[in-house]
Design a protein around this motif. Structure first.
Motif, PDB file in Angstrom:
ATOM      1  N   ASP A  52       0.791  -1.294  -0.028  1.00 23.54           N
ATOM      2  CA  ASP A  52       0.031  -0.074   0.168  1.00 23.54           C
ATOM      3  C   ASP A  52       0.962   1.381  -0.055  1.00 23.54           C
ATOM      4  OD1 ASP A  52      -0.911  -0.576   3.366  1.00 23.54           O
ATOM      5  OD2 ASP A  52       1.116   0.451   2.729  1.00 23.54           O
ATOM      6  N   ILE A  53       0.334   2.365  -0.015  1.00 25.94           N
ATOM      7  CA  ILE A  53       0.959   3.633  -0.161  1.00 25.94           C
ATOM      8  C   ILE A  53       1.944   3.854   0.741  1.00 25.94           C
ATOM      9  CG2 ILE A  53       0.650   6.003  -0.519  1.00 25.94           C
ATOM     10  CD1 ILE A  53      -2.244   5.545  -1.786  1.00 25.94           C
ATOM     11  N   LYS A  54       1.365   3.784   2.078  1.00 24.48           N
ATOM     12  CA  LYS A  54       2.352   4.100   3.160  1.00 24.48           C
ATOM     13  C   LYS A  54       3.755   3.109   3.000  1.00 24.48           C
ATOM     14  CE  LYS A  54       3.053   3.498   8.057  1.00 24.48           C
ATOM     15  NZ  LYS A  54       2.556   2.743   9.070  1.00 24.48           N
ATOM     16  N   HIS A  55       3.450   1.826   2.859  1.00 23.22           N
ATOM     17  CA  HIS A  55       4.624   1.143   2.817  1.00 23.22           C
ATOM     18  C   HIS A  55       5.464   1.272   1.482  1.00 23.22           C
ATOM     19  CE1 HIS A  55       2.264  -1.416   5.576  1.00 23.22           C
ATOM     20  NE2 HIS A  55       3.315  -1.180   6.467  1.00 23.22           N
ATOM     21  N   GLN A  56       4.895   1.429   0.399  1.00 23.90           N
ATOM     22  CA  GLN A  56       5.799   1.943  -0.736  1.00 23.90           C
ATOM     23  C   GLN A  56       6.721   3.075  -0.357  1.00 23.90           C
ATOM     24  OE1 GLN A  56       2.816   2.949  -3.714  1.00 23.90           O
ATOM     25  NE2 GLN A  56       2.668   1.055  -4.662  1.00 23.90           N
TER      26      GLN A  56
END
Lengths: 301, 332, 278
Positions: C189-193
């Motif tokens: 997801d965006i945060k982990h990317q």
């Protein structure tokens, strides 16, 4: 149940039922005079008995393993109790079948072919004698049966007389098995061989009532038999198998039989199954059991 | 499983512990496994019985270690937890070699024919499964299944052609033949040497096994020559399996169950599993063989060891599965 | 640092004289009639975060596998630190280059710590014995990737993002100079990317590593990478800084659709806006 598979199965079952139903019923016991006797013998010692009773020429079919007497080889072979060639049997039109088996399906299959089937037992001496008399009754040759029984009993008595008073060595009778002939099945108390040993004047070193157990080396050592008889029959006597058996026993010098050179390898095939040659078997055993120590290393054929 | 570094010291300590366990079990098996030695009237009898037991213990140790190692190796090679030493058919080749020799050629030299059968099978499997010189687990497994089927059919054919006595011989041998009236000490020494060599070899490959389990690319990127690892593992495990079968017949279950028991107890690290498999496999089979001698008193005759490995292995395995082990691992 | 470089000529010259990773005219085909890489050439400088971009089927993963040494190029050459890649012994290469492959779910039962310790394989001996230095490097790697808390947990229990960080930690445990990553943010997801890319940038800026990343996410790469390499059908279409590579006239033919490029007013970096179909 409309599925074609079920319809086909039902059709097959119905067809089989019709075929079975049309099978002839078995004829009555007293089949009349010996003239129309056609005998099927599916066990080797029964074949021997039949020949010994003079009924050899009445045998129309034998099992693959019925190879004695040599005249038996001329009779067509039809398989064995595990795999009978039913077509061949039917073609031979036997009237009587003598077989040693307790399998109901084998007996049933023979009866369905319209053959008078007589299941016999012959694991021990007395059972064989009973079977001989049964055959005598079935075939209308009771006199020949009695004569054979008498001959066998006389032979056995002769052996008993010869060994009377002689020492009874502790003896182990072994049958080599497994690839490499390196494990031994031994005759327990109560087997036919045990009976032969008693006649031949030996004490079975194996103390328990048992059939033919495979026992470990150390138990054999613990039994410390004074005489060991190894029965290597048929292709067990071929190639280097005898050598393998000799080497195997030679390893264990603490066994009195090994130390004194009293391990005998006998190749006679009639030692372990009751038959007309029982007397001969007892004689053969008596011969090696009462040999002086360090005598001949193995029996000749 | 607390994380401790795998140092030379801890390695040697664990080997020492395993070896000690194995030695104790062997000692018990030799001294107490069967007839009561102290009731024997003559000293020669005691010596003979000890010799017979020592031989059985040695054979069981060598075969147990070999099959356990081979099972572990095949499970790593084929990425398949159901793999055992017999899955690739090398054991079938060894068995057929022994049987054909024992029935038609020579009984005394039968193990040699068994080993030749194993060698031939290894060559055939490699030739069939390889693609441009490389072997993939999937094709290897499929080839092995086919080869196994062939050998099963061949043995059945031999069975149908021979006399009932021979048939019984073959059937009995196929259940495992450790105890024997005819010990062949030099053969045990040879197979033992081969097994030890395999154990040492696999110890050096253990790192590679760990990495290949994670992924072929990862392993390659971390310095493992995957193709070479596969080939060496296949040949070594095949040889050691073939030699075991030539010595004592095909004894099932050991190669499948011992690595799994260890994995559940120790985790998936092959560096620890290899030496453990070696000694645990040996101990396991020594115990099974001891049981056959003890049960002889009960049943009157010695049960074949192959029957006992299955019957002992199953409940033990179920017990381990039910008791919660933190590290029930799977290889996929 | 024994690397077993077999070419003595290049070993004497200062490293700065060479691009750290030099790819020259590399071609590769899995099957003779279907070349995947064609006359590919580009450089990666030391201490930079470079990102390879390109549409599906442009050969990005194949290129990466060649750079790790898993495949041999059919033609051309790859040089690492001046020496031919093929000249490095496998273990020596593994001590210089760390590889983070695409996420594959392998349930092997290893814990996080054990997984990271696997990265020490090129350093441990033949039997795999560990020395305190190995454990120190592993713990360092866990610390850098913020995964220390998971050390005793089984890898299978973690989420995708956490697992990816652990795999990066494993590569870091190798103590490599160069780290190659294949689609590290593909399923995150965006945060982990952004956590991952932030980590990569920190590794370059503070850790002195060189990172080469393959990704299909253009904007993510644009936001973090120092250099971009745009691939098209196995060939380099453009290479250089983000603002040089991310231009509408370059991107549109490569991606075969109209693409606009805007500039992020806060960071000054370009970002792309593909024009939706109809």
């Amino acid at each position: 149940m409309r599925h074609p598979f079920f319809q086909l199965a039902a059709l097959l079952v119905a067809a089989a039922g019709i075929v079975v139903g049309c099978g002839r019923t078995a004829p009555s016991p007293e089949a009349g005079d010996a003239g129309d006797l056609r005998i099927l013998s599916l066990t080797p010692n029964i074949t021997e008995v039949l020949f010994a009773m003079g009924l050899g020429n009445k045998i129309v079919g034998r099992s693959n393993y019925c190879t004695w007497p040599p005249e038996a080889l001329a009779i067509p072979a039809v398989g064995d109790t595990l795999q009978m060639n039913q077509e061949k049997i039917i073609a031979l039109r036997p009237t009587h079948a003598f077989v040693i088996t307790s399998r109901r399906d084998v007996i049933g299959a023979l009866e369905k072919m319209g053959i008078r089937t007589v299941p016999l037992k012959a694991d021990r001496m007395d059972e064989l004698l009973v079977s001989i008399r049964s055959i005598g009754r079935e075939t209308g040759r009771a006199d020949a049966a009695e004569a054979l029984v008498g001959r066998i009993q006389k032979d056995l008595a002769a052996v008993r007389d010869r060994v009377k008073g002689l020492a009874r060595p502790r003896t182990l009778f072994a049958f080599p098995m497994t690839v490499g002939s390196a494990q031994m099945m031994v005759a327990g108390r109560g087997t036919f061989v045990d009976e032969l040993m008693a006649v031949a004047g030996a004490e079975n070193a194996f103390p328990d009532a048992a059939n033919w157990p495979t026992i470990s080396t150390e138990r054999i050592i613990a039994f410390a038999p004074e005489v060991v008889i190894v029965n290597a029959t048929g292709d067990d006597a071929a190639g280097d198998r005898l050598e393998a058996i000799r080497r195997a026993w030679a390893n264990w010098k603490s066994i009195p039989a090994v130390a004194k050179g009293r391990v005998y390898i006998l190749t006679e095939p009639y030692l372990t199954i009751p038959g007309p040659r029982m007397g001969l078997a007892a004689e053969k055993l008596a011969e090696v059991i009462h040999l002086p120590a360090g005598g001949a290393g193995e029996g000749a054929r | 499983m607390n994380p401790r570094p795998l140092t030379l010291r801890s390695y040697l300590q664990s080997i020492g512990a395993w070896a000690g366990l194995w030695a104790c079990v062997c000692l018990v098996a030799v001294l107490f496994g069967g007839e009561r030695l102290w009731t024997m009237p003559s000293r020669e009898q005691v010596m003979d019985i000890l010799a017979s037991r020592l031989y059985a213990v040695l054979v069981a140790s060598v075969v147990g270690a070999a099959l356990s190692l081979a099972g572990l190796a095949f499970q790593a090679l084929l990425r398949n937890p159901l793999a055992d030493p017999f899955v690739l058919g090398v054991s079938g080749g060894a068995a057929l070699g022994v049987i054909l020799s024992g029935v038609f050629v020579t009984v005394i030299g039968a193990p040699l024919f068994g080993f030749v059968g194993a060698l031939v099978t290894i060559g055939v499997i490699y030739a069939v499964a390889q693609r441009r010189g490389r072997i993939e687990p999937y094709t290897l497994l499929l080839t092995g299944i086919v080869v196994n089927a062939f050998y099963a059919a061949a043995i059945m054919l031999v069975n149908s052609l021979v006399s009932p006595v021979r048939r019984a011989d073959i059937a009995y041998w196929m259940m495992g033949a450790i105890s024997t009236l005819n010990p062949d000490w030099s053969l045990v020494a040879m197979v033992g040497g081969l097994t030890i060599a395999a154990g040492i070899g696999f110890a050096f490959l253990a790192k590679g096994f760990n990495l290949v389990a994670v992924g072929e690319d990862t392993a390659g990127a971390l310095g493992v020559r995957v193709e070479r690892l596969r080939l060496v593992t296949f040949v070594a495990a095949g040889l050691v399996t073939g030699a075991s079968v030539a010595l004592a017949g095909p004894i099932g279950f050991v190669g499948l169950i011992c690595p799994h028991i260890l994995r559940m107890a120790m985790g998936p690290d092959h560096r620890r599993l290899v030496p453990a498999s070696f000694f645990f496999g040996a101990t396991f089979l020594v115990l099974a063989d001891l049981a056959t001698r003890l049960l002889e008193g009960v049943g009157g005759q010695t049960p074949p060891v192959g029957v006992l490995t299955a019957m002992a292995g199953v409940p033990f395995f179920i017990y381990l599965l039910r008791v919660r082990w933190r590290r029930a691992s799977e290889i996929r | 640092m024994a690397t077993g470089i077999r070419n003595p000529v290049t070993a004497d010259l200062p490293l700065a004289a060479f691009p750290y990773l030099a790819v020259r005219g590399v071609g590769f085909a899995y099957r003779r009639d279907a070349p995947v890489l064609r006359d590919l050439s580009f450089d990666v400088q030391r201490g930079r975060l470079a990102n390879i971009l390109g549409p599906n089927g442009s050969g990005k993963s194949t290129l990466l596998r060649i750079l790790v040494g898993l495949l041999a190029p059919g033609s051309g050459e790859v040089r690492l630190g001046g020496a031919l890649l093929a000249d490095y012994p496998r273990a020596a290469l593994a001590r210089r280059v760390g590889y983070v492959p695409q996420e594959t779910a392998q349930a092997t039962g290893f814990t996080v710590l054990e997984t990271v310790l696997l990265g020490r394989s090129p350093h441990t001996g033949a039997l795999g014995f560990e020395v305190p230095g190995d454990w120190y490097a592993a713990r360092q790697a866990l610390h850098l990737t913020d995964t220390e808390l998971f050390a005793e947990r089984s890898l299978d229990e973690l989420s995708g993002g956490e697992r990816q960080r652990v795999i990066i930690a494993r590569a870091l445990a190798q103590e490599p100079e160069l780290i190659l990553l294949d689609e590290p943010t593909a399923f995150l997801d965006i945060k982990h990317q952004h956590t991952i890319y932030g980590l990569l940038r920190r590794l370059v800026r503070e850790g002195g590593k060189t990172v080469l990343c393959v990704s299909h996410d253009v904007n993510l790469a644009a936001a973090y990478a120092d250099d971009l390499i745009l691939m098209d059908h196995g060939h380099v279409a453009a290479a250089g800084k983000p603002e040089e590579v991310l231009r509408a006239e370059i991107l549109s033919p490569v991606y075969e659709m109209p693409i606009e490029v805007r500039k992020d007013k806060t960071t000054g970096r370009p970002y792309v806006m593909p024009r939706p179909q109809a």
